[in-house]
Scaffold this active site. Structure first.
Site, short mmCIF file in Angstrom:
data_model
loop_
_atom_site.label_atom_id
_atom_site.label_comp_id
_atom_site.label_asym_id
_atom_site.label_seq_id
_atom_site.Cartn_x
_atom_site.Cartn_y
_atom_site.Cartn_z
N TRP A 150 0.81 -1.22 0.00
CA TRP A 150 0.00 0.00 0.00
C TRP A 150 0.85 1.27 0.00
CZ3 TRP A 150 1.05 3.41 3.76
CH2 TRP A 150 1.73 2.93 4.89
N ASN A 151 2.05 1.21 0.56
CA ASN A 151 2.84 2.44 0.70
C ASN A 151 3.52 2.80 -0.62
OD1 ASN A 151 4.63 0.17 1.12
ND2 ASN A 151 6.21 1.68 1.58
N GLU A 249 11.71 -6.88 -4.21
CA GLU A 249 12.18 -5.67 -3.52
C GLU A 249 11.54 -5.70 -2.15
OE1 GLU A 249 12.34 -2.62 -1.60
OE2 GLU A 249 10.91 -1.70 -2.99
N LEU A 250 12.35 -6.05 -1.15
CA LEU A 250 11.81 -6.34 0.17
C LEU A 250 12.17 -5.24 1.16
CD1 LEU A 250 12.61 -10.16 0.14
CD2 LEU A 250 10.65 -8.95 -0.82
N CYS A 283 10.37 1.18 2.93
CA CYS A 283 11.34 0.07 2.96
C CYS A 283 12.75 0.58 3.19
CB CYS A 283 11.25 -0.72 1.66
SG CYS A 283 11.55 0.26 0.18
N GLU A 458 15.14 -2.29 -9.65
CA GLU A 458 14.09 -1.49 -10.26
C GLU A 458 14.65 -0.11 -10.56
OE1 GLU A 458 10.92 -1.95 -7.34
OE2 GLU A 458 10.05 -3.55 -8.56
#
Length: 489
Positions: A150-151, A249-250, A283, A458
């Protein structure tokens, strides 16, 4: 009356078989009904994307034609930036001053990848056989499952959709069930831009009945996921069913390192941005402050003053500097970790308190963990406005602390010593290092990490190439009869 949103599947807008309420984090009250995609909707979306991938109205487009569609989408995002920002603020609690600025910049990502669409090139090989011409073609991998939290969801979608579409892939985009409104509206811009039906599909739903079905679908070729390591493990297990590529992408537990020679005022402002902007729900949040021991107390005093001065309020107020957390669950978890860390010896310097009776607000928290370097607040990604502070004695000590985590996404480094900056950059185990700044991004610059922070990149050309596969083509140029058929050439 509550607003109702729809899925976008195969070029048409539709209700889901069921709906669920979305809460306004500023009030804790339901404000919209979202459609819930289940197995049937996911299957139709993927099959639509697979048909579109092979259909001439997409597969037959030149790279320049794809670029024009991406440019058109960028223009529409820019046109509707205010509405998209208002939806994101309402549905997630991110402050309006950030959503407006971020979404306006999202358009630049689509423009960047529009410019790259006709620059994804193959190669000619100087092969060692005189009667052969061999060349490489870069071709799109196929259907991409793009899953975003969501962010910053419009940004996190752009870094997936932009390169995937530029490469010629088709996409099923799953918005988080927490705050999906802006992406469901974004689907209308995709439709207006003129992308052929099925090229982009947008839906939302829950893990087992939506996400798991999508990531294991036999016609999905690539899964691009942003989220936490636990969910990523499930994504990877699901991808064993279709052998899809994954780019992950964690999260992170990013170190923010301040040396005694740094501009402390500038570093303090950057640290506020790193951990309290977006209420720490990022993140790359610089959640571990590592400060040289000789300036620790002075620097902590600066930070305490700035943290206490943060203006907390309604996220749609342009004067607000920090809004609510996205969910009550997240607020409760932060309170539990602060309590557990305090029990292990961390000292709560300021913050960590609820604000008001409504909504999911908390004050910026700083914990001095000098006596508790293994406290949960130091080792756990909290996704909230909680800063853990540790002191170091020299460069080696700073690197030991910085790299003492299974994450490896980002790091911040503040020093005026250029040679030290180079030494530290070489030693830091992070995919992104910011020197004397923080939270800077660009479509031109690759972004990503390693370890529990995932793999793949990315942004930049690297992301576009990640959505392609290489085809090797051999052409025999001799008119002579083929020699011995039982001997490999």
């Amino acid at each position: 009356m509550m607003r109702r949103f729809q899925h976008y599947i195969d070029g048409a807008f539709e209700d889901g078989p069921a709906g669920f309420e979305s809460l306004d984090p500023a009030t804790g009250e339901a404000w919209a009904i979202m459609p819930e995609a289940r197995e049937a909707e996911v299957d139709r979306a993927v099959r639509a994307a697979h048909r579109a991938f092979r259909a001439p109205d997409w597969a037959g487009l030149t790279a320049s034609a794809r670029a024009k569609l991406l440019h058109r989408l960028a223009d529409l995002v820019e046109r509707d930036a205010s509405e998209l920002a208002a939806l994101e603020t309402r549905d997630t609690g991110k402050i309006i001053r950030e959503t407006r600025a971020q979404i306006a910049y999202v358009a630049e990502y689509y423009r960047y990848y529009a410019g790259l669409a006709d620059k994804i090139e193959g190669a000619h090989l100087p092969i060692d056989k005189p009667d052969m011409e061999v060349w490489l073609r870069r071709e799109p991998v196929g259907v991409v499952a793009a899953i975003v939290p969501w962010n910053s969801q419009l940004f996190l979608s752009a870094v997936k959709l932009g390169p995937a579409l530029a490469a010629g892939c088709t996409v099923v985009l799953k918005a988080s069930e927490e705050g999906p409104a802006p992406l469901l509206h974004f689907a209308r811009l995709v439709h207006e831009a003129g992308f052929p039906a099925g090229v982009v599909n947008v839906l939302t739903g829950f893990g087992a009945r939506c996400g798991a079905v999508l990531t294991s679908h036999p016609k999905v070729a690539h899964v691009a996921f942003t989220g936490g390591p636990d969910t990523a493990r499930m994504v990877v297990r699901n991808s064993a069913e279709n052998l899809a590529r994954t780019s992950l992408e964690l999260g992170g537990k990013s170190p923010f390192i301040v040396f005694a020679d740094a501009d402390l005022d500038s570093a303090a402002n950057a640290q506020v941005s790193a951990i309290f902007a977006a209420a720490g729900q990022s993140c790359v949040a610089g959640s571990r402050l590592l400060v040289e021991r000789s300036v620790k107390d002075a620097f902590l005093e600066r930070l305490m003053a700035k943290a206490r001065a943060v203006r907390i309020g309604a996220p749609d107020d342009p004067e607000t500097e920090m809004g609510p957390l996205c969910t009550a669950r997240q607020r409760d978890r932060i309170e539990e970790v602060i309590a557990a860390s305090s029990a292990q010896g961390a000292r709560l310097v300021t913050g960590g308190e609820r604000v008001g009776e409504a909504g999911f607000y908390t004050t910026p928290a700083i914990l001095d963990c000098s006596e508790a370097p293994e406290a949960p607040c130091v080792t756990t990604e909290l996704f909230g406005p909680v800063l853990s502070v540790l002191a170091f004695d020299d460069e080696a000590d700073a690197l030991r602390l910085a790299n003492g985590t299974d994450y490896g996404l980002a790091a911040g480094l503040f020093t005026t010593n250029l040679t030290r900056a180079h030494r530290m950059t070489r030693g830091l185990e992070a995919g992104v290092v910011w020197i004397n700044t923080y939270r800077a991004v660009s479509p031109i610059a690759p972004f990503g990490g390693h370890g529990l922070s995932g793999h793949g990149r990315e942004g930049g050309l690297a992301a576009a190439l990640d959505y392609t596969t290489i085809k090797t083509v051999w052409l025999r140029t001799s008119d002579d009869p083929i020699p011995d058929p039982f001997v490999m050439r």
